[in-house]
Write a protein that holds these residues in place. Structure first.
Motif, PDB file in Angstrom:
ATOM      1  N   ALA A 125       0.831  -1.214   0.000  1.00 39.78           N
ATOM      2  CA  ALA A 125       0.000   0.000   0.000  1.00 39.78           C
ATOM      3  C   ALA A 125       0.862   1.259   0.000  1.00 39.78           C
ATOM      4  O   ALA A 125       0.428   2.319  -0.445  1.00 39.78           O
ATOM      5  N   GLY A 126       2.102   1.139   0.491  1.00 40.64           N
ATOM      6  CA  GLY A 126       3.004   2.285   0.484  1.00 40.64           C
ATOM      7  C   GLY A 126       3.330   2.771  -0.916  1.00 40.64           C
ATOM      8  O   GLY A 126       3.703   3.938  -1.100  1.00 40.64           O
ATOM      9  N   ASP A 127       3.181   1.888  -1.921  1.00 42.80           N
ATOM     10  CA  ASP A 127       3.475   2.276  -3.302  1.00 42.80           C
ATOM     11  C   ASP A 127       2.431   3.234  -3.866  1.00 42.80           C
ATOM     12  O   ASP A 127       2.680   3.865  -4.900  1.00 42.80           O
ATOM     13  N   ILE A 128       1.272   3.320  -3.234  1.00 40.74           N
ATOM     14  CA  ILE A 128       0.218   4.216  -3.717  1.00 40.74           C
ATOM     15  C   ILE A 128      -0.036   5.336  -2.709  1.00 40.74           C
ATOM     16  O   ILE A 128      -1.144   5.863  -2.612  1.00 40.74           O
ATOM     17  N   ARG A 129       0.992   5.694  -1.989  1.00 38.07           N
ATOM     18  CA  ARG A 129       0.847   6.706  -0.935  1.00 38.07           C
ATOM     19  C   ARG A 129       0.260   8.010  -1.461  1.00 38.07           C
ATOM     20  O   ARG A 129      -0.673   8.557  -0.866  1.00 38.07           O
ATOM     21  N   GLU A 130       0.773   8.517  -2.544  1.00 37.33           N
ATOM     22  CA  GLU A 130       0.315   9.798  -3.063  1.00 37.33           C
ATOM     23  C   GLU A 130      -1.171   9.754  -3.392  1.00 37.33           C
ATOM     24  O   GLU A 130      -1.923  10.687  -3.074  1.00 37.33           O
ATOM     25  N   ALA A 131      -1.612   8.663  -4.017  1.00 41.01           N
ATOM     26  CA  ALA A 131      -3.026   8.533  -4.383  1.00 41.01           C
ATOM     27  C   ALA A 131      -3.897   8.424  -3.140  1.00 41.01           C
ATOM     28  O   ALA A 131      -4.981   9.019  -3.074  1.00 41.01           O
ATOM     29  N   VAL A 132      -3.444   7.674  -2.138  1.00 41.57           N
ATOM     30  CA  VAL A 132      -4.220   7.523  -0.910  1.00 41.57           C
ATOM     31  C   VAL A 132      -4.363   8.863  -0.185  1.00 41.57           C
ATOM     32  O   VAL A 132      -5.451   9.210   0.296  1.00 41.57           O
ATOM     33  N   GLU A 133      -3.289   9.630  -0.120  1.00 43.78           N
ATOM     34  CA  GLU A 133      -3.354  10.939   0.534  1.00 43.78           C
ATOM     35  C   GLU A 133      -4.362  11.845  -0.177  1.00 43.78           C
ATOM     36  O   GLU A 133      -5.171  12.528   0.471  1.00 43.78           O
ATOM     37  N   GLU A 134      -4.323  11.848  -1.494  1.00 45.40           N
ATOM     38  CA  GLU A 134      -5.250  12.685  -2.268  1.00 45.40           C
ATOM     39  C   GLU A 134      -6.696  12.253  -2.038  1.00 45.40           C
ATOM     40  O   GLU A 134      -7.589  13.089  -1.831  1.00 45.40           O
ATOM     41  N   GLN A 135      -6.926  10.944  -2.056  1.00 45.50           N
ATOM     42  CA  GLN A 135      -8.283  10.433  -1.863  1.00 45.50           C
ATOM     43  C   GLN A 135      -8.772  10.663  -0.433  1.00 45.50           C
ATOM     44  O   GLN A 135      -9.950  10.943  -0.214  1.00 45.50           O
ATOM     45  N   ALA A 136      -7.868  10.538   0.546  1.00 41.02           N
ATOM     46  CA  ALA A 136      -8.254  10.760   1.941  1.00 41.02           C
ATOM     47  C   ALA A 136      -8.731  12.192   2.141  1.00 41.02           C
ATOM     48  O   ALA A 136      -9.709  12.439   2.854  1.00 41.02           O
ATOM     49  N   ARG A 137      -8.062  13.147   1.516  1.00 39.66           N
ATOM     50  CA  ARG A 137      -8.493  14.549   1.635  1.00 39.66           C
ATOM     51  C   ARG A 137      -9.871  14.743   1.020  1.00 39.66           C
ATOM     52  O   ARG A 137     -10.653  15.575   1.480  1.00 39.66           O
ATOM     53  N   ALA A 138     -10.175  13.967  -0.038  1.00 38.52           N
ATOM     54  CA  ALA A 138     -11.455  14.122  -0.726  1.00 38.52           C
ATOM     55  C   ALA A 138     -12.602  13.465   0.032  1.00 38.52           C
ATOM     56  O   ALA A 138     -13.692  14.041   0.136  1.00 38.52           O
ATOM     57  N   PHE A 140     -12.643  12.394   3.274  1.00 40.09           N
ATOM     58  CA  PHE A 140     -12.748  12.790   4.685  1.00 40.09           C
ATOM     59  C   PHE A 140     -12.504  14.289   4.796  1.00 40.09           C
ATOM     60  O   PHE A 140     -11.553  14.732   5.453  1.00 40.09           O
ATOM     61  N   PRO A 141     -13.360  15.116   4.173  1.00 43.57           N
ATOM     62  CA  PRO A 141     -13.094  16.559   4.109  1.00 43.57           C
ATOM     63  C   PRO A 141     -13.075  17.242   5.467  1.00 43.57           C
ATOM     64  O   PRO A 141     -12.452  18.284   5.626  1.00 43.57           O
ATOM     65  N   GLY A 142     -13.752  16.682   6.461  1.00 42.68           N
ATOM     66  CA  GLY A 142     -13.769  17.306   7.776  1.00 42.68           C
ATOM     67  C   GLY A 142     -12.639  16.884   8.682  1.00 42.68           C
ATOM     68  O   GLY A 142     -12.572  17.311   9.838  1.00 42.68           O
ATOM     69  N   LEU A 143     -11.727  16.039   8.160  1.00 41.00           N
ATOM     70  CA  LEU A 143     -10.610  15.545   8.964  1.00 41.00           C
ATOM     71  C   LEU A 143      -9.292  15.913   8.283  1.00 41.00           C
ATOM     72  O   LEU A 143      -8.876  15.249   7.331  1.00 41.00           O
ATOM     73  N   PRO A 144      -8.609  16.945   8.737  1.00 35.72           N
ATOM     74  CA  PRO A 144      -7.321  17.310   8.149  1.00 35.72           C
ATOM     75  C   PRO A 144      -6.337  16.151   8.224  1.00 35.72           C
ATOM     76  O   PRO A 144      -6.257  15.456   9.240  1.00 35.72           O
ATOM     77  N   LEU A 145      -5.602  15.937   7.139  1.00 35.51           N
ATOM     78  CA  LEU A 145      -4.655  14.836   7.082  1.00 35.51           C
ATOM     79  C   LEU A 145      -3.476  15.106   8.006  1.00 35.51           C
ATOM     80  O   LEU A 145      -2.843  16.163   7.946  1.00 35.51           O
ATOM     81  N   GLY A 146      -3.207  14.144   8.889  1.00 36.13           N
ATOM     82  CA  GLY A 146      -2.090  14.253   9.817  1.00 36.13           C
ATOM     83  C   GLY A 146      -0.924  13.391   9.385  1.00 36.13           C
ATOM     84  O   GLY A 146      -0.556  13.356   8.203  1.00 36.13           O
ATOM     85  N   GLU A 147      -0.356  12.664  10.317  1.00 32.17           N
ATOM     86  CA  GLU A 147       0.818  11.835  10.046  1.00 32.17           C
ATOM     87  C   GLU A 147       0.469  10.704   9.083  1.00 32.17           C
ATOM     88  O   GLU A 147      -0.572  10.066   9.206  1.00 32.17           O
ATOM     89  N   VAL A 148       1.364  10.459   8.120  1.00 30.32           N
ATOM     90  CA  VAL A 148       1.224   9.339   7.184  1.00 30.32           C
ATOM     91  C   VAL A 148       2.473   8.469   7.310  1.00 30.32           C
ATOM     92  O   VAL A 148       3.595   8.946   7.156  1.00 30.32           O
ATOM     93  N   ARG A 149       2.265   7.177   7.613  1.00 31.90           N
ATOM     94  CA  ARG A 149       3.378   6.259   7.804  1.00 31.90           C
ATOM     95  C   ARG A 149       3.256   5.066   6.867  1.00 31.90           C
ATOM     96  O   ARG A 149       2.147   4.606   6.580  1.00 31.90           O
ATOM     97  N   CYS A 150       4.394   4.556   6.422  1.00 31.31           N
ATOM     98  CA  CYS A 150       4.461   3.336   5.623  1.00 31.31           C
ATOM     99  C   CYS A 150       5.183   2.277   6.448  1.00 31.31           C
ATOM    100  O   CYS A 150       6.339   2.489   6.847  1.00 31.31           O
ATOM    101  N   LEU A 151       4.530   1.161   6.702  1.00 29.34           N
ATOM    102  CA  LEU A 151       5.070   0.121   7.569  1.00 29.34           C
ATOM    103  C   LEU A 151       4.973  -1.250   6.907  1.00 29.34           C
ATOM    104  O   LEU A 151       4.135  -1.456   6.023  1.00 29.34           O
TER     105      LEU A 151
END
Length: 235
Positions: A125-138, A140-151
């Motif tokens: 899932a870490g390979d699609i980090r950029e896409a996940v961050e973009e989709q999360a902002r879309a 979950f509009p009421g939840l500002p994106l915080g820490e993003v970790r790849c594990l």
């Protein structure tokens, strides 16, 4: 059943334990350094206008004709509403209203303050980090994106977390014939898990693989976001 919801606005750069703020400021009514002052008169005026058709029993209590009602508690720093006999959507109206004052919801029943969204990407899932961050902002509009970790993918059983702020986990489970992408969302004692899948044979190359996994992740996240709306008072 009675439900109480609390709202406050932290000063920029200030991190406070939600449970402590709730107990000290929202229950005991004591001042806490690091909380902003609220326009209490404006908030009460907005409530009075929004619930004009309800009967106002006293300065802080409203009841509706068909039963149920709410009572508010305020200090210069916090706003708390105690509802009884009201639907989830009726109580969630306060979360929608308080967003306009920069005050995220704290739900003591679930033990979660809905002021940010941390994201954990496991394994592929870490390979699609950029896409996940973009989709999360879309989604979950009421939840500002915080820490993003790849594990790395954890081994063995993992305990169910109870985070004080929402956490989104994204897993990719690649099998011989089917690949699943799962979005797990945890918010205090609440949680949801939404899987999607495709045939592994469709993952033919790096570019095509990332495109398909990102699309699957977006679908799973949208479903998790809808579950959040159905299982919380956050809006």
């Amino acid at each position: 059943m009675g439900i109480d919801l609390s709202y406050w606005k932290s000063s920029p750069g200030v991190g406070l334990e939600p449970k402590r703020v709730y107990q000290t400021a929202c229950c005991d009514g004591r001042e806490i350094e690091g909380l902003e002052w609220l326009p209490v008169d404006g908030i009460l005026s907005e409530i009075e206008a929004a619930f004009a058709k309800w009967e106002r029993m006293d300065g802080v209590t409203w009841e509706k004709e068909t039963g149920g009602g709410f009572q508010v508690f305020t200090t210069p720093q916090v706003f708390r509403v105690d509802g009884y006999g009201l639907s989830r959507e009726e109580m969630a109206r306060f979360s929608e209203m308080m967003k306009g004052y920069g005050c995220p919801l704290y739900d003591p029943q679930q033990g979660c303050r809905f002021d940010s969204l941390a994201v954990v990407l496991y394994g592929e899932a870490g390979d699609i980090r950029e896409a996940v961050e973009e989709q999360a902002r879309a989604v979950f509009p009421g939840l500002p994106l915080g820490e993003v970790r790849c594990l790395p993918v954890p081994e063995g059983a993992v305990g169910l977390p109870r985070p004080e702020h929402p956490v989104l986990e994204v897993f990719v489970h690649r099998g011989k014939t089917i690949t699943k992408v799962t979005a797990n969302l945890f918010f205090g004692s609440g949680w949801t898990s939404r899987p999607t899948q495709c045939k592994t044979a469709l993952l033919t190359g790096p570019e095509e693989t990332q495109k398909r996994l990102a699309k699957l992740a977006g679908t799973a996240m949208k479903r998790a976001a809808e579950d959040l709306r159905q299982r919380s008072y956050h809006r």
